[in-house]
Motif scaffolding. Sequence first.
Motif, short mmCIF file in Angstrom:
data_model
loop_
_atom_site.label_atom_id
_atom_site.label_comp_id
_atom_site.label_asym_id
_atom_site.label_seq_id
_atom_site.Cartn_x
_atom_site.Cartn_y
_atom_site.Cartn_z
N LEU A 126 1.04 -1.49 0.05
CA LEU A 126 0.19 -0.38 0.10
C LEU A 126 0.33 1.21 -0.04
O LEU A 126 0.27 2.64 -0.97
N LEU A 127 2.17 1.35 0.62
CA LEU A 127 2.55 2.30 0.39
C LEU A 127 4.13 1.60 0.38
O LEU A 127 4.67 0.80 0.71
N HIS A 128 5.04 2.34 -1.14
CA HIS A 128 6.29 2.21 -0.81
C HIS A 128 7.00 3.22 -0.11
O HIS A 128 6.85 4.29 -0.60
N HIS A 129 8.87 2.69 0.43
CA HIS A 129 9.36 3.76 0.84
C HIS A 129 10.91 3.43 -0.11
O HIS A 129 11.11 2.05 0.68
N ASP A 130 11.61 4.40 0.02
CA ASP A 130 13.14 4.03 -1.13
C ASP A 130 13.76 5.08 -0.44
O ASP A 130 14.13 6.18 -0.48
N ALA A 131 14.42 4.39 0.44
CA ALA A 131 15.71 5.69 1.33
C ALA A 131 16.54 5.95 1.63
O ALA A 131 17.06 7.54 1.21
N ALA A 132 16.97 4.58 0.12
CA ALA A 132 18.55 5.46 -0.66
C ALA A 132 17.86 5.98 -1.92
O ALA A 132 18.60 7.40 -1.73
N LEU A 133 16.25 6.53 -2.28
CA LEU A 133 16.46 7.39 -3.34
C LEU A 133 15.74 8.17 -3.15
O LEU A 133 16.44 9.77 -3.31
N GLY A 134 14.98 8.48 -1.45
CA GLY A 134 14.64 9.42 -0.84
C GLY A 134 13.04 9.59 -0.74
O GLY A 134 12.93 10.94 -1.25
N TYR A 135 11.88 8.72 -1.95
CA TYR A 135 10.80 9.02 -2.32
C TYR A 135 10.15 7.92 -1.06
O TYR A 135 10.41 6.78 -1.16
N ALA A 136 8.72 8.08 -1.02
CA ALA A 136 7.72 7.30 -0.95
C ALA A 136 6.53 7.39 -1.90
O ALA A 136 6.23 8.98 -2.30
N MET A 137 6.27 6.50 -1.73
CA MET A 137 4.94 6.26 -3.12
C MET A 137 3.70 5.91 -2.81
O MET A 137 3.32 4.58 -2.04
N VAL A 138 2.57 6.14 -2.46
CA VAL A 138 1.23 5.84 -2.52
C VAL A 138 0.63 6.79 -3.44
O VAL A 138 0.23 6.64 -4.22
N HIS A 139 -1.21 5.62 -3.44
CA HIS A 139 -2.04 5.94 -4.15
C HIS A 139 -2.74 7.12 -4.34
O HIS A 139 -2.73 7.90 -4.69
N ALA A 140 -3.06 6.99 -2.79
CA ALA A 140 -3.97 8.63 -2.67
C ALA A 140 -3.40 9.57 -1.73
O ALA A 140 -3.30 10.62 -2.59
N GLY A 141 -2.87 8.98 -0.50
CA GLY A 141 -2.47 10.09 0.16
C GLY A 141 -2.62 9.57 1.83
O GLY A 141 -2.50 7.92 1.85
N LEU A 142 -1.34 10.77 2.26
CA LEU A 142 -1.60 10.12 4.13
C LEU A 142 -3.03 10.82 4.56
O LEU A 142 -2.98 12.01 4.27
N PRO A 167 -3.30 13.17 7.29
CA PRO A 167 -2.41 14.41 8.28
C PRO A 167 -1.72 13.82 9.86
O PRO A 167 -0.85 14.28 10.02
N GLN A 168 -2.27 13.06 10.27
CA GLN A 168 -1.72 12.86 11.54
C GLN A 168 -0.58 11.70 11.69
O GLN A 168 0.04 11.45 12.62
N TRP A 169 -0.30 11.21 10.86
CA TRP A 169 0.49 9.90 10.36
C TRP A 169 1.58 11.09 10.04
O TRP A 169 2.09 11.75 8.52
N ASP A 170 2.89 10.54 10.36
CA ASP A 170 3.98 10.59 9.63
C ASP A 170 4.51 9.41 8.92
O ASP A 170 3.70 8.38 8.82
N LEU A 171 5.68 9.38 8.46
CA LEU A 171 5.98 8.67 7.36
C LEU A 171 6.33 7.32 7.82
O LEU A 171 5.55 5.83 7.88
N THR A 172 7.14 6.91 9.29
CA THR A 172 7.19 5.62 10.63
C THR A 172 5.99 5.53 10.52
O THR A 172 5.50 4.15 9.93
N GLU A 173 4.72 6.66 11.14
CA GLU A 173 3.69 6.13 11.63
C GLU A 173 2.70 4.73 10.29
O GLU A 173 2.05 3.69 10.62
N ALA A 174 3.12 5.38 9.26
CA ALA A 174 2.62 5.77 8.01
C ALA A 174 3.07 4.20 6.92
O ALA A 174 1.99 2.94 6.61
N LEU A 175 3.56 3.89 7.44
CA LEU A 175 4.80 2.81 6.97
C LEU A 175 4.16 1.09 7.75
O LEU A 175 4.08 0.35 7.63
N ASP A 176 3.77 1.42 9.07
CA ASP A 176 3.64 0.56 9.77
C ASP A 176 1.67 0.30 10.05
O ASP A 176 1.53 -1.25 10.05
N CYS A 177 1.48 1.17 9.33
CA CYS A 177 -0.73 1.15 9.48
C CYS A 177 -0.01 0.79 8.14
O CYS A 177 -1.14 -0.83 7.53
N ALA A 178 0.52 0.92 7.01
CA ALA A 178 1.27 0.05 6.04
C ALA A 178 0.91 -1.85 6.03
O ALA A 178 0.06 -2.26 5.61
#
Length: 280
Positions: free
Chosen positions: A107-123, A125-136
């Motif tokens: 549901l969420l892809h994150h490439d730390a080396a490139l420095g991008y995350a990708m999602v279909h629609a959005g996150l 607002p209460q989530w930072d990237l770490t929480e979003a990755l956990d929810c995904a």
Amino acid sequence: MATYAIGDVQGCHSELMALLERLAFDPAHDRLWFAGDLVNRGPDSLAVLRFVRGLGERAVVVLGNHDLHLLALAAGNRKHAGKSTLGAVLDAPDRDVLLDWLRHRPLLHHDAALGYAMVHAGLAPQWDLTEALDCAAELEGVLRGPRHRDFFRAMYGNQPARWSSTLSGTERWRFITNAFTRLRYCAADGTLALKEKGALGAQSPGLLPWFQVPGRRSAASRILFGHWSTLGYRAGDNTWALDSGCLWGGALTAVRLDPEGPSAPIQLDCRGYLRPGKGD
């Protein structure tokens, strides 16, 4: 080696092939990131699925709402079935292989080396990237697990509309699904406004695009997303919107992902298969 992110394909196979030719895509060396909604409403969802699956590790795909809709149909949830053009996939001899592959996409892809995350629609607002990755990861476990059919039968709905860490079970998973695959607008307090689908600036009073909600906790992360065809290609607020409405007669958009920032958009004009305003 180049990495390209591509907006919503929605079964537009010939347009995808033409865009890849324009990119001079080399499957031996390059990688493709797809922002979800590979399927539905375009003319050849089956060919798109077969092609992208055949790329193996050269392709990253995040799940979109239409992809989940296909999986829900296969699980027996016929809600909204009349709006679909997915019969060829469901009747295909290799349907089980394709659906199993799709169900195991993130549901969420994150490439730390490139420095991008990708999602279909959005996150949310209460989530930072770490929480979003956990929810995904939590929801991906459900989708890939033995009770995925139970979830697909209960997936649809707009409630709950506001995140709380105390949500549990199906309600929690439905919220996570809606944030990742259906979100466009929020109220200032982060409540999802899932019925709002129009162009930026035409929204109801008091609503904001999810990426402009004050205090959005993921604001420091570079996020690529699709889903919002009436928004079109947009770069701003540390986000890049990639759905430029190929299905509706707009364009199919790609950007090259460089460490210093995405390239200018590379776009293929599309003839369109539906009239705007008839769906997500």
